[in-house]
Design an enzyme around this catalytic site. Structure first.
Site, PDB file in Angstrom:
ATOM      1  CG  LEU A 165      32.912-134.710 -18.072  1.00 51.06           C
ATOM      2  CD1 LEU A 165      32.940-135.601 -16.839  1.00 51.06           C
ATOM      3  CD2 LEU A 165      32.379-135.476 -19.280  1.00 51.06           C
ATOM      4  CG  HIS A 190      34.473-124.682 -10.483  1.00 53.96           C
ATOM      5  ND1 HIS A 190      33.222-125.227 -10.344  1.00 53.96           N
ATOM      6  CD2 HIS A 190      34.695-123.982  -9.341  1.00 53.96           C
ATOM      7  CE1 HIS A 190      32.699-124.876  -9.174  1.00 53.96           C
ATOM      8  NE2 HIS A 190      33.583-124.121  -8.553  1.00 53.96           N
TER       9      HIS A 190
END
Length: 337
Positions: A281, A305
């Site tokens: 998330l 990421h």
């Protein structure tokens, strides 16, 4: 026109660039797309995301073909409407949804989407993760969207169908996810399609032993078979202020026990920290928070990421994204304009 080196990350960089291009009206050229992956270039789910972005945004595109490592994207005007997007394989339909969601919530009318393909894929957010974790989180930023799973599509066969509704976001607001509060409980579901129930029972036995999961908080859920057999293990961890969903995927040649062990290892990193937001998330919150002009959250890990996504967002928007280590397994990420 922004020049982007796609070798700095995977498909996420492309999806973020597509979303921000449509949101800002800024074109981009991306080279070396997924250059460090075992199969470089655009795969089917990436191509579907490109075509979906081009369709809703009336964009001019060069290089939209399987295996392409260079793409030029010039956005037009984003148009709300009723859309159908199909990956044509088990490629993640949820990644396509996350690509078109930001530009569609900036429209003045609602949009509906029919998404066909994989709903539960390794290396992608599952449809259940979007429903249970992502959409409730972005609702706090002012984004109203819903997702309904008509038929799950498991890797590697796919064949899933999901329906999304995206409402106009009148004004995004800054949100903070700093303290998750006291734990309320955990529950787990083993989803099975065309496979024996005892596979799910074995997975849940591992969660019960490793995470002390009460028997009443576990269930086996048989779903209507999609295009092939499949197995997904879902673990929901609920705290006062936030709920995280962790997903494990059954694979040919991997025992049910190993699937559950992997899930326990992933969830364990989060549970041993005091961070509010989980690893997956964390990088997904950057874009809506940046479009809102600010926000903050704590997480237990600064992933590749997250860092590559942050640097790309800063190319499109006048924001700065920084992070500070507060304690072992506790980082604070802050977005400011």
């Amino acid at each position: 026109m922004i020049e982007i080196d796609g070798s700095a990350g995977g498909g996420q960089l492309l999806r973020t660039a597509l979303s921000l291009s449509l949101c800002t009206g800024t074109g981009f050229t991306m080279t070396k797309i997924r250059a460090k992956r075992s199969k470089p270039g655009l795969m089917r789910q990436h191509l579907t995301a490109v075509n979906a972005a081009a369709k809703i945004g009336n964009a001019f595109v060069e290089g939209a073909e399987l295996g392409a490592t260079t793409l030029r994207f010039e956005p037009g005007v984003v148009t709300p409407g009723d859309y159908r997007f199909a990956t044509g394989s088990a490629g993640s339909a949820m990644l396509v949804l996350q690509t078109v969601l930001p530009p569609l919530w900036q429209c003045d009318r609602p949009s509906t989407l029919r998404l066909e393909g994989g709903t539960h894929n390794p290396m992608a957010p599952s449809a259940d993760f979007l429903v249970e974790t992502f959409l409730p989180a972005v609702a706090k930023i002012g984004i109203e969207a819903s997702l309904r799973i008509e038929r799950p599509g498991f890797f590697p066969a796919g064949g899933g169908i999901a329906h999304a509704v995206v409402q106009p976001a009148q004004a995004l607001r800054h949100a903070e996810f700093l303290d998750r509060g006291e734990r309320r409980g955990m529950s787990a579901t083993a989803m099975l399609s065309g496979l024996p129930n005892n596979i799910g029972e074995r997975e849940l036995d591992v969660l019960m032993r490793r995470l002390h999961l009460p028997r009443e908080a576990r269930r086996v859920h048989e779903v209507t078979p999609s295009s092939g057999p499949g197995n997904v293990l879902l673990l929901r961890v609920e705290h006062d202020s936030h709920a995280e969903l962790f997903t494990g995927h059954g694979e040919r040649g991997v025992t049910a026990e190993r699937v559950a062990e992997r899930l326990c290892e992933e969830a364990g990193h989060y549970l041993r920290s005091t961070a509010c937001v989980g690893e997956h998330l964390s990088d997904q919150l950057l874009l809506p928070m940046a479009l809102a002009g600010g926000g903050a959250f704590t997480t237990h890990l600064i992933s590749d990421h997250l860092s590559s996504n942050a640097r790309l967002i800063e190319k499109f928007l006048p924001v700065e994204i920084d992070w500070t280590e507060l304690a072992p397994q506790l980082w604070q990420v802050r977005i400011a304009s």
